[in-house]
Motif scaffolding. Structure first.
Motif, PDB file in Angstrom:
ATOM      1  N   GLY A  79      19.763 -10.172 -40.982  1.00  0.00           N
ATOM      2  CA  GLY A  79      19.504 -11.579 -41.281  1.00  0.00           C
ATOM      3  C   GLY A  79      18.322 -11.626 -42.220  1.00  0.00           C
ATOM      4  N   TYR A  80      17.516 -12.651 -42.093  1.00  0.00           N
ATOM      5  CA  TYR A  80      16.325 -12.764 -42.937  1.00  0.00           C
ATOM      6  C   TYR A  80      15.142 -12.093 -42.267  1.00  0.00           C
ATOM      7  N   ALA A  81      14.370 -11.346 -43.046  1.00  0.00           N
ATOM      8  CA  ALA A  81      13.131 -10.734 -42.568  1.00  0.00           C
ATOM      9  C   ALA A  81      11.979 -11.619 -43.016  1.00  0.00           C
ATOM     10  N   TYR A  82      11.145 -12.000 -42.079  1.00  0.00           N
ATOM     11  CA  TYR A  82       9.988 -12.851 -42.367  1.00  0.00           C
ATOM     12  C   TYR A  82       8.698 -12.040 -42.419  1.00  0.00           C
ATOM     13  N   TYR A  83       8.734 -10.820 -41.879  1.00  0.00           N
ATOM     14  CA  TYR A  83       7.565  -9.935 -41.858  1.00  0.00           C
ATOM     15  C   TYR A  83       8.011  -8.542 -42.276  1.00  0.00           C
ATOM     16  N   LEU A  84       7.171  -7.850 -43.015  1.00  0.00           N
ATOM     17  CA  LEU A  84       7.369  -6.444 -43.335  1.00  0.00           C
ATOM     18  C   LEU A  84       6.049  -5.736 -43.093  1.00  0.00           C
ATOM     19  N   GLY A  85       6.089  -4.696 -42.274  1.00  0.00           N
ATOM     20  CA  GLY A  85       4.875  -3.960 -41.972  1.00  0.00           C
ATOM     21  C   GLY A  85       3.810  -4.812 -41.313  1.00  0.00           C
ATOM     22  N   GLY A  86       4.217  -5.833 -40.564  1.00  0.00           N
ATOM     23  CA  GLY A  86       3.278  -6.712 -39.881  1.00  0.00           C
ATOM     24  C   GLY A  86       2.662  -7.785 -40.765  1.00  0.00           C
ATOM     25  N   LYS A 101       3.220 -11.173 -43.064  1.00  0.00           N
ATOM     26  CA  LYS A 101       4.147 -12.275 -43.287  1.00  0.00           C
ATOM     27  C   LYS A 101       4.470 -12.375 -44.780  1.00  0.00           C
ATOM     28  N   LEU A 102       5.764 -12.469 -45.068  1.00  0.00           N
ATOM     29  CA  LEU A 102       6.219 -12.590 -46.453  1.00  0.00           C
ATOM     30  C   LEU A 102       6.075 -14.021 -46.937  1.00  0.00           C
ATOM     31  N   LEU A 140      16.634 -11.481 -47.465  1.00  0.00           N
ATOM     32  CA  LEU A 140      17.883 -11.219 -46.749  1.00  0.00           C
ATOM     33  C   LEU A 140      18.062  -9.710 -46.658  1.00  0.00           C
ATOM     34  N   GLU A 141      18.090  -9.199 -45.443  1.00  0.00           N
ATOM     35  CA  GLU A 141      18.227  -7.759 -45.256  1.00  0.00           C
ATOM     36  C   GLU A 141      19.653  -7.313 -45.553  1.00  0.00           C
TER      37      GLU A 141
END
Length: 63
Positions: free
Chosen positions: A32-39, A41-42, A47-48
């Protein structure tokens, strides 16, 4: 690895790891959608896609 639209399932003895930050998703994940990467916030969610993940050997649990 088994890929079915937005669902990925790792092979036996493997887990899925997100390539960009090393987060281990486990044996299967619904994309789905990722809102965080590596802790972190984007600013804008992404969209993964299946190609954002790789299969690795499952870690051995510590006793």
């Amino acid at each position: 690895m088994e890929i079915n639209e937005n669902h990925i399932k790792a092979s036996d003895g493997k887990v899925l790891r997100r390539i960009s930050d090393g987060w281990i998703a486990g044996e299967e994940i619904y994309l789905g959608y990722a809102y965080y990467l590596g802790g972190i916030k984007l600013v804008e969610p992404i969209l993964e896609l299946p190609e954002h993940y790789e299969e690795i050997d499952a870690p051995i649990p510590e006793e």
